[in-house]
Design a protein around this motif. Structure first.
Motif, PDB file in Angstrom:
ATOM      1  N   LEU A 194       0.826  -1.197   0.000  1.00 45.72           N
ATOM      2  CA  LEU A 194       0.000   0.000   0.000  1.00 45.72           C
ATOM      3  C   LEU A 194       0.867   1.257   0.000  1.00 45.72           C
ATOM      4  O   LEU A 194       2.030   1.225   0.404  1.00 45.72           O
ATOM      5  CB  LEU A 194      -0.918   0.024   1.226  1.00 45.72           C
ATOM      6  N   SER A 195       0.287   2.356  -0.439  1.00 44.05           N
ATOM      7  CA  SER A 195       0.972   3.640  -0.347  1.00 44.05           C
ATOM      8  C   SER A 195       1.102   4.042   1.119  1.00 44.05           C
ATOM      9  O   SER A 195       0.426   3.487   1.999  1.00 44.05           O
ATOM     10  CB  SER A 195       0.196   4.720  -1.097  1.00 44.05           C
ATOM     11  N   GLY A 196       1.977   5.019   1.383  1.00 41.12           N
ATOM     12  CA  GLY A 196       2.194   5.449   2.755  1.00 41.12           C
ATOM     13  C   GLY A 196       0.940   5.955   3.426  1.00 41.12           C
ATOM     14  O   GLY A 196       0.680   5.682   4.605  1.00 41.12           O
ATOM     15  N   GLY A 197       0.117   6.696   2.667  1.00 45.32           N
ATOM     16  CA  GLY A 197      -1.122   7.205   3.233  1.00 45.32           C
ATOM     17  C   GLY A 197      -2.088   6.107   3.615  1.00 45.32           C
ATOM     18  O   GLY A 197      -2.738   6.164   4.669  1.00 45.32           O
ATOM     19  N   ASN A 198      -2.198   5.080   2.776  1.00 49.07           N
ATOM     20  CA  ASN A 198      -3.095   3.965   3.086  1.00 49.07           C
ATOM     21  C   ASN A 198      -2.542   3.083   4.197  1.00 49.07           C
ATOM     22  O   ASN A 198      -3.306   2.501   4.975  1.00 49.07           O
ATOM     23  CB  ASN A 198      -3.379   3.157   1.821  1.00 49.07           C
ATOM     24  N   GLN A 199      -1.208   2.964   4.278  1.00 51.02           N
ATOM     25  CA  GLN A 199      -0.623   2.268   5.418  1.00 51.02           C
ATOM     26  C   GLN A 199      -1.001   2.962   6.720  1.00 51.02           C
ATOM     27  O   GLN A 199      -1.342   2.315   7.716  1.00 51.02           O
ATOM     28  CB  GLN A 199       0.898   2.209   5.276  1.00 51.02           C
ATOM     29  N   GLN A 200      -0.950   4.298   6.698  1.00 55.64           N
ATOM     30  CA  GLN A 200      -1.304   5.045   7.903  1.00 55.64           C
ATOM     31  C   GLN A 200      -2.766   4.857   8.261  1.00 55.64           C
ATOM     32  O   GLN A 200      -3.129   4.740   9.439  1.00 55.64           O
ATOM     33  CB  GLN A 200      -0.991   6.525   7.696  1.00 55.64           C
ATOM     34  N   LYS A 201      -3.624   4.789   7.265  1.00 49.78           N
ATOM     35  CA  LYS A 201      -5.042   4.544   7.525  1.00 49.78           C
ATOM     36  C   LYS A 201      -5.245   3.179   8.174  1.00 49.78           C
ATOM     37  O   LYS A 201      -6.098   3.020   9.059  1.00 49.78           O
ATOM     38  CB  LYS A 201      -5.848   4.633   6.232  1.00 49.78           C
ATOM     39  N   VAL A 202      -4.491   2.181   7.741  1.00 52.12           N
ATOM     40  CA  VAL A 202      -4.597   0.849   8.333  1.00 52.12           C
ATOM     41  C   VAL A 202      -4.225   0.901   9.812  1.00 52.12           C
ATOM     42  O   VAL A 202      -4.904   0.313  10.664  1.00 52.12           O
ATOM     43  CB  VAL A 202      -3.700  -0.152   7.576  1.00 52.12           C
ATOM     44  N   VAL A 203      -3.135   1.614  10.124  1.00 51.08           N
ATOM     45  CA  VAL A 203      -2.687   1.705  11.515  1.00 51.08           C
ATOM     46  C   VAL A 203      -3.741   2.389  12.381  1.00 51.08           C
ATOM     47  O   VAL A 203      -4.028   1.944  13.500  1.00 51.08           O
ATOM     48  CB  VAL A 203      -1.344   2.469  11.590  1.00 51.08           C
ATOM     49  N   ILE A 204      -4.336   3.465  11.874  1.00 52.05           N
ATOM     50  CA  ILE A 204      -5.369   4.174  12.636  1.00 52.05           C
ATOM     51  C   ILE A 204      -6.626   3.322  12.759  1.00 52.05           C
ATOM     52  O   ILE A 204      -7.231   3.224  13.834  1.00 52.05           O
ATOM     53  CB  ILE A 204      -5.692   5.524  11.966  1.00 52.05           C
ATOM     54  N   ALA A 205      -7.022   2.678  11.657  1.00 50.46           N
ATOM     55  CA  ALA A 205      -8.249   1.871  11.656  1.00 50.46           C
ATOM     56  C   ALA A 205      -8.165   0.714  12.642  1.00 50.46           C
ATOM     57  O   ALA A 205      -9.166   0.350  13.272  1.00 50.46           O
ATOM     58  CB  ALA A 205      -8.510   1.338  10.247  1.00 50.46           C
ATOM     59  N   LYS A 206      -6.982   0.145  12.779  1.00 51.68           N
ATOM     60  CA  LYS A 206      -6.791  -0.975  13.714  1.00 51.68           C
ATOM     61  C   LYS A 206      -7.282  -0.607  15.108  1.00 51.68           C
ATOM     62  O   LYS A 206      -7.913  -1.416  15.803  1.00 51.68           O
ATOM     63  CB  LYS A 206      -5.315  -1.343  13.736  1.00 51.68           C
ATOM     64  N   TRP A 207      -7.026   0.649  15.518  1.00 49.70           N
ATOM     65  CA  TRP A 207      -7.431   1.083  16.856  1.00 49.70           C
ATOM     66  C   TRP A 207      -8.859   1.616  16.887  1.00 49.70           C
ATOM     67  O   TRP A 207      -9.557   1.468  17.897  1.00 49.70           O
ATOM     68  CB  TRP A 207      -6.452   2.144  17.374  1.00 49.70           C
ATOM     69  N   LEU A 208      -9.303   2.216  15.807  1.00 52.23           N
ATOM     70  CA  LEU A 208     -10.685   2.694  15.786  1.00 52.23           C
ATOM     71  C   LEU A 208     -11.667   1.536  15.899  1.00 52.23           C
ATOM     72  O   LEU A 208     -12.800   1.709  16.359  1.00 52.23           O
ATOM     73  CB  LEU A 208     -10.951   3.492  14.507  1.00 52.23           C
ATOM     74  N   GLY A 209     -11.245   0.361  15.471  1.00 54.40           N
ATOM     75  CA  GLY A 209     -12.106  -0.810  15.581  1.00 54.40           C
ATOM     76  C   GLY A 209     -12.439  -1.169  17.009  1.00 54.40           C
ATOM     77  O   GLY A 209     -13.415  -1.876  17.267  1.00 54.40           O
ATOM     78  N   LEU A 210     -11.658  -0.670  17.984  1.00 56.35           N
ATOM     79  CA  LEU A 210     -11.928  -0.922  19.398  1.00 56.35           C
ATOM     80  C   LEU A 210     -12.912   0.086  19.987  1.00 56.35           C
ATOM     81  O   LEU A 210     -13.219   0.016  21.179  1.00 56.35           O
ATOM     82  CB  LEU A 210     -10.622  -0.881  20.206  1.00 56.35           C
ATOM     83  N   GLN A 211     -13.354   1.034  19.168  1.00 54.56           N
ATOM     84  CA  GLN A 211     -14.278   2.078  19.624  1.00 54.56           C
ATOM     85  C   GLN A 211     -13.724   2.798  20.853  1.00 54.56           C
ATOM     86  O   GLN A 211     -14.339   2.822  21.925  1.00 54.56           O
ATOM     87  CB  GLN A 211     -15.656   1.485  19.916  1.00 54.56           C
ATOM     88  N   PRO A 212     -12.555   3.430  20.703  1.00 47.56           N
ATOM     89  CA  PRO A 212     -11.912   4.091  21.849  1.00 47.56           C
ATOM     90  C   PRO A 212     -12.605   5.406  22.204  1.00 47.56           C
ATOM     91  O   PRO A 212     -13.466   5.901  21.467  1.00 47.56           O
ATOM     92  CB  PRO A 212     -10.498   4.345  21.342  1.00 47.56           C
ATOM     93  N   GLN A 213     -12.214   5.978  23.343  1.00 50.44           N
ATOM     94  CA  GLN A 213     -12.690   7.288  23.756  1.00 50.44           C
ATOM     95  C   GLN A 213     -11.672   8.385  23.443  1.00 50.44           C
ATOM     96  O   GLN A 213     -12.052   9.506  23.112  1.00 50.44           O
ATOM     97  CB  GLN A 213     -12.988   7.299  25.258  1.00 50.44           C
ATOM     98  N   VAL A 214     -10.385   8.048  23.592  1.00 51.59           N
ATOM     99  CA  VAL A 214      -9.305   9.011  23.340  1.00 51.59           C
ATOM    100  C   VAL A 214      -8.298   8.357  22.408  1.00 51.59           C
ATOM    101  O   VAL A 214      -7.848   7.229  22.653  1.00 51.59           O
ATOM    102  CB  VAL A 214      -8.603   9.437  24.644  1.00 51.59           C
TER     103      VAL A 214
END
Length: 513
Positions: A409-429
């Motif tokens: 993946l491109s760098g931008g999409n790699q970064q989205k994967v990293v962020i999405a991994k944690w958003l899947g936990l439905q965090p607060q902060v």
């Protein structure tokens, strides 16, 4: 000084399976000049660099050196031709010293009892001279594992200088450097140009390109789509060439209504890294942390998620005390951290996108995935793929499929994967540490839109950034750190000069928001 090209690329084409990485690229590198190679992540810049340095052989087209066709079957062939590269991700060996890394594969030798052995004193002496030429101030015998990112870059630059390179490629060399270190890089580029070296300079930071480059070539989708003189170029025109459209404002509209306090921190301290930090961040708000490299921002964020054993503080998440030394509790409570080093810490590059997206849910607290990824006591492959697919659609991750490795993946999409991994936990902060490091303007726009979407959904976001415009535009408040201390706090709309002055030490007192 001659204006005849030293190195020329004519019609360079490269394909990897179904992916056409390069489509007939042309460019000229002239002695004493710096050529800016501009393009989004995925435009073909890295493939082009690897073709120039002998990692990849082109499928079609030719490389001309001094007007004669050449072919680099391996990296040593490119080095022998006088081509050296300084990369964003440093290529050094932690177990070796700085001197050994500079002369890796070609140490100076001497005769001893009829044998040829390494001449260690000569190697250290010469390495120290090249390190000095690269602006380094540490001994050549220093183990590389004890050095920071900026110092590792200096080793790579010293290695390039020691090769007496005629062509030096700077591939995103300033992504992790402070302002002073960036100025050192720019000074070195000018020095190389004065010595008649041809420079290829790759950066997403337009101020650097305008400061040191004489000409430019823009890549889009693997093809050359424009070129010319930097002196007559306009940033807006270059961006339009890069992305194929005008990007008038990469920052999304702000529509925020901060709610209750999500995270409150008091007295956050560490014996050597930072001291007496105190702040709070509300739901639906972005709190920025700005400072020069070494200010202690990342170290403080790591302490909040339990990765600094000696740190102390009083922390409340959603009104409940948080143990500062238990990362599992932080994650279970809804506090997650997206690291600066997405390649080394954020993603498993060789694993598929889908596996990366579900990794945090599988390894995290059971309540985070029970019922969503399992069928009874067993992991459900169907639900796991559905979970990953929902995240890919939500964050608009561009990948051939869930089964594609993250490295593709491109760098931008790699970064989205990293962020999405944690958003899947439905965090607060969510703590975002340099979320746009090393990605292009188009990918930045997507990350900024994602951040705005996160706060619209009521998440509290802590943004650590060394890019002042980014911190100013995205954050509702900006806390400035210097040498481990919280020296100022500014409201959105504060002048850039005041924030920069606080970060550099010209402002000593904290200012009211």
């Amino acid at each position: 000084m001659t204006t005849e090209p030293l190195l020329q690329l004519r019609g360079i084409t490269k394909r990897f399976g179904p992916t056409q990485a390069l489509r007939g690229v042309d460019l000229d590198l002239v002695p004493g000049q710096a050529l800016a190679l501009i393009g989004e992540n995925g435009a073909g810049k890295s493939t082009l660099v690897k073709t120039l340095t002998g990692v990849h052989a082109p499928d079609a087209g030719e490389i001309l050196l001094d007007g004669r066709p050449v072919r680099f079957a391996r990296t040593q062939d490119a080095q022998a031709a006088g081509i050296a590269a300084v990369h964003q991700e440093t290529v050094v060996f932690d177990a070796l010293s700085a001197a050994e890394n500079i002369f890796i594969g070609r140490p100076p030798l001497r005769r001893l009892a009829g044998l040829r052995v390494i001449d260690w004193p000569r190697m250290r002496c010469e390495a120290q001279q090249w390190l000095g030429a690269a602006g380094a101030q540490f001994p050549a015998h220093t183990p590389t594992r004890e050095l920071g990112i900026a110092q590792r870059h200096q080793i790579e630059i010293a290695r390039a200088l020691s090769l007496q390179a005629r062509v030096v490629i700077f591939d995103e060399p300033t992504a992790a450097l402070s302002r002073a270190e960036i100025q050192d890089i720019c000074r070195l580029v000018r020095q190389l140009k004065a010595q008649g070296v041809a420079v290829l300079f790759i950066s997403h930071k337009f101020d650097e390109l305008f400061a040191v480059c004489d000409r430019y070539v823009v890549l889009r989708d693997g093809a050359s789509v424009g070129g010319g003189e930097m002196a007559t170029a306009q940033e807006a025109e270059l961006v339009k060439l890069m992305v194929g459209r005008a990007v008038d404002d990469i920052y999304p509209p702000r529509r925020r209504s901060p709610g209750d306090v999500a995270l409150r921190v008091q007295g956050l301290s560490h014996p050597t890294e930072f001291a007496d930090l105190g702040f709070e961040v509300r739901r639906g708000e972005v709190l920025g942390f700005y400072g020069l490299v070494g200010a202690g921002r990342s170290e403080a964020m790591l302490a909040l998620i339990g990765r600094q054993p000696d740190a102390t503080a009083r922390v409340e998440l959603a009104g409940r005390p948080l143990d500062l030394h238990d990362p599992a509790q932080a994650i279970a409570a809804g506090l997650v951290y997206v690291p600066e080093d997405r390649r080394g810490q954020g993603a498993l590059l060789d694993l598929p996108v889908g596996a990366n997206l579900t990794l945090a849910a599988l390894a995290g607290p059971r309540h985070a995935w029970r019922g969503r990824l399992s069928h009874g006591p067993w992991l459900s492959a169907v639900r796991e793929r559905g979970f990953a697919q929902a995240l890919m659609e939500r964050l608009r991750i561009k990948a051939a499929s869930q089964d594609a490795p993250v490295a593709s993946l491109s760098g931008g999409n790699q970064q989205k994967v990293v962020i999405a991994k944690w958003l899947g936990l439905q965090p607060q902060v969510v703590i975002l540490d340099e979320p746009t490091k090393g990605i292009d303007v188009g990918a930045k726009q997507a990350v900024y839109a994602l951040i705005e979407d996160m706060v619209q959904q009521g998440l509290a976001v802590i943004l650590v950034s060394s890019e002042l415009p980014e911190a100013m535009h995205l954050a509702d408040r900006v806390i400035v750190m210097r040498r481990g201390r919280q020296v100022a706090e500014f409201a959105h709309g504060a002048p850039a000069e005041a924030i920069a002055a606080a970060a550099s030490g010209m402002v000593q007192e904290a200012q009211p928001c």
